[in-house]
Structures are given as C-alpha cells and as structure tokens.
Design an enzyme around this catalytic site. Structure first.
Site, mmCIF file in Angstrom:
data_model
loop_
_atom_site.group_PDB
_atom_site.id
_atom_site.type_symbol
_atom_site.label_atom_id
_atom_site.label_comp_id
_atom_site.label_asym_id
_atom_site.label_seq_id
_atom_site.Cartn_x
_atom_site.Cartn_y
_atom_site.Cartn_z
ATOM 1 N N LYS A 22 53.238 6.789 75.494
ATOM 2 C CA LYS A 22 53.404 7.384 74.157
ATOM 3 C C LYS A 22 53.256 6.317 73.072
ATOM 4 O O LYS A 22 52.581 6.534 72.075
ATOM 5 C CB LYS A 22 54.789 8.022 74.038
ATOM 6 C CG LYS A 22 55.118 8.473 72.630
ATOM 7 C CD LYS A 22 56.491 9.084 72.524
ATOM 8 C CE LYS A 22 57.599 8.110 72.215
ATOM 9 N NZ LYS A 22 57.706 7.677 70.820
ATOM 10 N N ASN A 23 53.880 5.154 73.278
ATOM 11 C CA ASN A 23 53.910 4.152 72.222
ATOM 12 C C ASN A 23 52.576 3.436 72.028
ATOM 13 O O ASN A 23 52.418 2.670 71.077
ATOM 14 C CB ASN A 23 55.031 3.132 72.476
ATOM 15 C CG ASN A 23 56.398 3.726 72.174
ATOM 16 O OD1 ASN A 23 56.510 4.874 71.735
ATOM 17 N ND2 ASN A 23 57.445 2.954 72.419
ATOM 18 N N CYS A 126 67.159 8.044 60.410
ATOM 19 C CA CYS A 126 66.835 8.414 61.773
ATOM 20 C C CYS A 126 68.090 8.216 62.582
ATOM 21 O O CYS A 126 68.898 7.344 62.262
ATOM 22 C CB CYS A 126 65.722 7.505 62.266
ATOM 23 S SG CYS A 126 65.634 7.290 64.012
ATOM 24 N N ARG A 131 66.243 1.950 60.101
ATOM 25 C CA ARG A 131 64.808 1.717 60.327
ATOM 26 C C ARG A 131 64.003 1.638 59.025
ATOM 27 O O ARG A 131 63.192 2.500 58.712
ATOM 28 C CB ARG A 131 64.241 2.796 61.250
ATOM 29 C CG ARG A 131 64.947 2.813 62.593
ATOM 30 C CD ARG A 131 64.415 3.867 63.510
ATOM 31 N NE ARG A 131 63.370 3.365 64.391
ATOM 32 C CZ ARG A 131 62.827 4.092 65.366
ATOM 33 N NH1 ARG A 131 63.184 5.332 65.549
ATOM 34 N NH2 ARG A 131 61.917 3.571 66.137
ATOM 35 N N ASP A 317 64.352 0.781 74.679
ATOM 36 C CA ASP A 317 64.014 2.149 75.094
ATOM 37 C C ASP A 317 64.465 2.463 76.530
ATOM 38 O O ASP A 317 64.313 3.601 76.977
ATOM 39 C CB ASP A 317 62.501 2.384 74.970
ATOM 40 C CG ASP A 317 62.066 2.545 73.523
ATOM 41 O OD1 ASP A 317 62.925 2.661 72.645
ATOM 42 O OD2 ASP A 317 60.835 2.554 73.273
ATOM 43 N N ARG A 409 59.522 15.147 73.130
ATOM 44 C CA ARG A 409 58.801 14.199 72.280
ATOM 45 C C ARG A 409 58.167 13.112 73.125
ATOM 46 O O ARG A 409 57.096 12.613 72.765
ATOM 47 C CB ARG A 409 59.768 13.524 71.288
ATOM 48 C CG ARG A 409 60.215 14.423 70.159
ATOM 49 C CD ARG A 409 60.982 13.604 69.148
ATOM 50 N NE ARG A 409 60.280 12.348 68.919
ATOM 51 C CZ ARG A 409 60.874 11.188 68.652
ATOM 52 N NH1 ARG A 409 62.183 11.127 68.529
ATOM 53 N NH2 ARG A 409 60.174 10.099 68.472
HETATM 54 C C1 UD1 Z 1 58.805 0.967 68.292
HETATM 55 C C2 UD1 Z 1 58.765 2.017 69.370
HETATM 56 C C3 UD1 Z 1 60.180 2.418 69.787
HETATM 57 C C4 UD1 Z 1 60.979 1.178 70.185
HETATM 58 C C5 UD1 Z 1 60.913 0.119 69.099
HETATM 59 C C6 UD1 Z 1 61.538 -1.205 69.513
HETATM 60 C C7 UD1 Z 1 56.718 3.256 69.004
HETATM 61 C C8 UD1 Z 1 56.074 4.528 68.596
HETATM 62 N N1 UD1 Z 1 58.057 3.182 68.890
HETATM 63 O O1 UD1 Z 1 59.455 1.545 67.165
HETATM 64 O O2 UD1 Z 1 60.076 3.318 70.905
HETATM 65 O O3 UD1 Z 1 62.329 1.530 70.385
HETATM 66 O O4 UD1 Z 1 59.532 -0.169 68.755
HETATM 67 O O5 UD1 Z 1 60.961 -1.681 70.667
HETATM 68 O O6 UD1 Z 1 56.073 2.330 69.426
HETATM 69 N N2 UD1 Z 1 62.618 -3.205 60.985
HETATM 70 C C9 UD1 Z 1 62.932 -3.601 59.705
HETATM 71 N N3 UD1 Z 1 61.971 -3.462 58.732
HETATM 72 C C10 UD1 Z 1 60.740 -2.929 58.983
HETATM 73 C C11 UD1 Z 1 60.434 -2.539 60.317
HETATM 74 C C12 UD1 Z 1 61.400 -2.686 61.298
HETATM 75 O O7 UD1 Z 1 64.028 -4.084 59.438
HETATM 76 O O8 UD1 Z 1 59.921 -2.828 58.057
HETATM 77 C C13 UD1 Z 1 63.643 -3.349 62.055
HETATM 78 C C14 UD1 Z 1 64.104 -2.022 62.647
HETATM 79 O O9 UD1 Z 1 65.093 -1.411 61.861
HETATM 80 C C15 UD1 Z 1 64.613 -2.450 63.997
HETATM 81 C C16 UD1 Z 1 63.654 -3.583 64.374
HETATM 82 O O10 UD1 Z 1 63.051 -4.007 63.153
HETATM 83 O O11 UD1 Z 1 65.887 -2.960 63.894
HETATM 84 C C17 UD1 Z 1 62.579 -3.213 65.367
HETATM 85 O O12 UD1 Z 1 61.932 -2.030 64.949
HETATM 86 P P1 UD1 Z 1 60.395 -1.743 65.245
HETATM 87 O O13 UD1 Z 1 59.888 -2.676 66.292
HETATM 88 O O14 UD1 Z 1 59.664 -1.715 63.938
HETATM 89 O O15 UD1 Z 1 60.462 -0.267 65.839
HETATM 90 P P2 UD1 Z 1 59.361 0.847 65.743
HETATM 91 O O16 UD1 Z 1 58.010 0.224 65.594
HETATM 92 O O17 UD1 Z 1 59.770 1.878 64.757
#
Ligand code: UD1
Length: 430
Positions: A22-23, A126, A131, A317, A409
């Site tokens: 999925k990711n 969320c 996030r 995850d 999902r």
């Molecule tokens: C992706 C995965 C999700 C997984 C996560 C962490 C997909 C579709 N989803 O989510 O399944 O749990 O990686 O491995 O691939 N953050 C900030 N600012 C930002 C962006 C992120 O502070 O602009 C923080 C987030 O709040 C979190 C951390 O960075 O604490 C990691 O998040 P991130 O790797 O961005 O998660 P996703 O890409 O949303």
C-alpha cells in the site's frame, strides 16, 4: 457497519499470498501526475485507500483503467492498472477528499512541478497524532515555490521557469515529505540533494519507477538522494514491491496462533528487524525463494522489547501487532513508540481481552498473560485494528472487531487469507 468475528484457538497452516505494498502503491499512483504518457502499475493491491486515490486523481484529470485478469491469475493476484494524466484539468485537491486520506496531500509535489501551481487542502488531524506538513512546505519552498496557507489550503506557486533544484535537509525523517520532494525535484531545473531522507524500501521503489519514466535519481533507499531534474518524464511499466507490513502482520499472526504458514511472494530483505524480533519471540523463520515460512509449534512466546524507528529499524506500522503478540508472552516486554505521539489506542481494546498493559508516556509495558478472552472490541486505526484480529486468533471464544473499515484501508481480503489457513474468522455485513 461491517464487523469481523474471530473464534480463537485454531493454529494456522497453509499459505498466504502477500499483496503489493500500500505504501508504495499510493505514491506510485501519484507519480502518474508527472507525465502526459501512460504509467502502468502491476501488482496494485485492492484496497479502500487505492480506490479513494483513484477518485482523488481523477479529480485532477487522471484516467485509469484496470486490465483484465490474465491466465494463471486468481482473485488474490494484484491488479494491473493504466494511469494517464494527459491533461491536468484541476490543480486543487479539495478538503472533502484530502481529509479522508492523508497521503493525498502528496499530490502537491507533482502538481507544482508539472503545472507550476497547486492548491491542496491541509490534511487535518488524524487519530494517531497531529501529523503536520511543515517539512513538505519547507522542502518545496527550498525548490523556489511560494506557499501561503489560505482558508485551510496550501496554495503553492512555482517560479516562472519552474521549480529550481536545491539542497533540502529534513529535520526528522519523513516518508511522505521524501516522496513529495523527490517527485517535485524530478522535474525541477538543476540538481536537488535531499538529506536525512527516509530510507524506506517504498521510497526506493518509487525512485525505480521514476527512473523508468526518465528521471535521474541516485541514492534512494539511503539517507542522501541526488536528483538531477529533467524537462519531462514519459510513461513506464512498474511492478509494486511486496507489502512488508502485511508480511510482518501475518508472520505475527502465525507466531500468535501457532502453526506453519508460507507467506507467498514476501521478501525477507524488506523486514529484517521485525523478522529478527519474531525469531527472538520464538518463531522459526525460513527464507524461501518464493516467500517466507513462519512456524511456531509447541513452544511458548518469549517476551521481547523494541523501540519503533524509521527504516531499517522496527516499523511503527507493526508496533500494535507486536503488542498483541506480547500480551501472551512469558514475562514482561516494553514497546516504545518514537514516530507518532498517540499510537497506543489499541492498548485499551487489548485490555478488554484480558491483556495486562501499562502505559507511561511513549512506552508500554506488557506483562504476558496465559489466556486472553474474546470480547467485542473497536478498531481505531488501520494497524491497531489488525492487532485486535491477531489477539482474537489466540483468545478463548469469540472476539468481534467493530469498525473494520479501517482494516479495509490497508489489508486486502484479510478474512479470506486467514480462512485459507484454518482460522475461524468471518466478516459480518451490517
Ligand atoms: C508513512 C506511512 C505510514 C507510516 C509512516 C512512518 C504511507 C502512505 N504511510 O506515513 O504507514 O506509519 O510513514 O513510517 O507511506 N512529520 C512532521 N512534519 C511533516 C511530516 C512529518 O513533523 O511535515 C512527522 C510526523 O508527525 C511523524 C514523523 O514525522 O511524527 C514521521 O511521519 P511520516 O514519515 O511523514 O509519515 P507519513 O509519510 O505520513
């Protein structure tokens, strides 16, 4: 609303086909926005998030057509889909769609790179934490974009001649921000270097697809990615890599229920840390040419402690699934969550089944119990919901998991895959 009923106590034997990740599927589909030619994706999983993204992309003008089954493919085989964004008809991603799936915010990168503008709703809160999107905004600004927040939307504009390559240093590893900046930089002028990039295999998979489309990218899968922008990208054909989270989830289900299962099509290279954790927990794991064999016969579950980390560490995850397993371990284990601040909603639900778990900030201490007892429980997010199914497989009597739309999902035909291995599990449609 559908619910899932599990009657615990059956060992799992047989084989489970592992779907496409999925990711990786989601950002690969988003990459179709970067070209006016056709991007063909094979092994795309049949998931609610994938369906929703088709809808979001079609709003921007992406046509998709799902190819028919070929000889030898069954209902568990992934689908092959052609995506064509010949003309982008709308550069706005509205709140109604983005709020339903956070990853849809990532369209901001390709839209800005190809069209010079994008208006994308902020994803909002969320269940598993705040996030934010600050890294996306900083990264796109570094490539020359002007971004304002207006009425809940990120409104982005590229400079007159398009985005300009630059050095982007993320303060913290972010999977989504890495995908987004990599895609935007693929069509920028000059070189971009992303530092502290996410090393997740899905980032490397997307980079392979972008390279097949004509992008010049090196280092994806490491923490420094070099991208030399090109003026345009073309079509390509790409096969989505196997889902390491689905793999790890079923491996934990077997460790929990006992038995002997081959995870067909799984790749052990993608999940070394979780497999090592499972070995320590008492599962036997053999890497086969065509998958992974997981067994637990006769021995109890040993307590193991982990901390979630970005790849290649133990993935957040799989945190909830491991916690479910540890509820039945001999002894005490600790699980520390470092990626998301509020990813412990499953604790209260596992307690309803008789688990003994104490939370202290970001660390859960789990004292293993000899029996869990079935009960009605509530799914709260994608990975938490599957942890309740895993617990149900080992609980005495009947467990009913409510709000299973969270499961749909990210897990394709979960109840069918487990039934094939002898689990007593069914979906009850409301
Ligand atoms: C992706 C995965 C999700 C997984 C996560 C962490 C997909 C579709 N989803 O989510 O399944 O749990 O990686 O491995 O691939 N953050 C900030 N600012 C930002 C962006 C992120 O502070 O602009 C923080 C987030 O709040 C979190 C951390 O960075 O604490 C990691 O998040 P991130 O790797 O961005 O998660 P996703 O890409 O949303």
């Amino acid at each position: 609303m559908d619910k899932i009923r599990v009657v615990g106590g059956k060992a799992l034997t047989g084989s489970i086909p592992i779907s496409g990740a999925k990711n990786a599927a989601l950002p690969l589909m988003i990459a179709s926005l970067l070209t006016d030619e056709t991007l063909t994706l094979e092994n795309l999983p049949r998931l609610r998030d994938v369906q929703l993204l088709f809808q979001i992309l079609s709003n921007h003008g992406v046509d998709h057509s799902i190819q028919g089954k070929r000889n030898g493919q069954d209902e568990m085989s992934g689908q092959t889909v052609d995506l064509s964004a010949r003309a982008i008809v709308d550069t706005t991603a509205p709140y109604e769609l983005v709020s339903r799936m956070r990853a849809s915010f990532w369209v901001i990168g390709p839209l800005l790179a190809r069209m010079g503008e994008a208006r994308v709703s902020l994803p909002g809160g969320c269940a598993i934490g705040t996030r934010p999107v600050d890294f996306f905004i900083q990264g796109l600004k570094a490539l020359g974009a002007e971004i304002d927040i207006e009425r809940g939307y990120a409104v982005a504009r590229a400079p007159a001649g398009g985005l300009i390559g630059n050095r982007v240093v993320f303060p913290k590893v972010s999977v989504g921000a890495t995908h987004t900046i990599m895609m935007a930089a693929a069509l920028a002028r000059g070189e971009t270097v992303i530092e502290n990039a996410a090393r997740e295999p899905e980032v490397a998979d997307v980079a392979r697809c972008l390279v097949a489309m004509g992008a010049r990218i090196e280092g994806a899968g490491t923490s420094t990615i070099h991208i030399e922008g090109v003026p345009r990208l073309g079509g390509a054909r790409h096969r989505v890599l196997p889902d390491r989270i689905e793999t790890g989830t079923y491996a934990m289900a077997v460790a929990m229920a006992g038995g002997d299962v081959v995870l067909e099509g799984a790749s052990a290279d993608l999940l070394e840390a979780p497999l090592e954790t499972l070995r320590q927990a008492g599962a036997e794991i053999d890497v086969l040419n065509h998958g992974i064999r997981v067994r637990r016969n006769g021995h109890g579950i040993h307590a193991v402690s982990i901390t979630t980390e970005p790849y290649p560490g133990f993935p957040t995850d799989l945190q909830a699934q491991l916690m479910a397993l540890m509820t039945r371990a001999k002894g005490t284990s600790t699980i520390t969550e470092t990626i998301f601040e509020n990813r412990f909603m499953h604790v209260q639900e596992l307690a309803r089944l008789g688990a003994d778990i104490h939370l202290d900030g970001q660390t859960a201490t789990i004292n293993g119990v000899s029996t869990l007892k079935g009960a009605p429980v509530m799914a709260t997010d994608l990975r938490a919901s599957v942890s309740l199914v895993i617990a149900g497989l080992a609980a005495e009597g009947e467990t009913e998991v409510h709000r299973v739309y969270h499961l749909d999902r990210g897990f394709e035909r979960l109840e069918d895959k487990l039934t094939r291995c002898g689990a007593e599990i069914e979906r009850i449609s409301a």
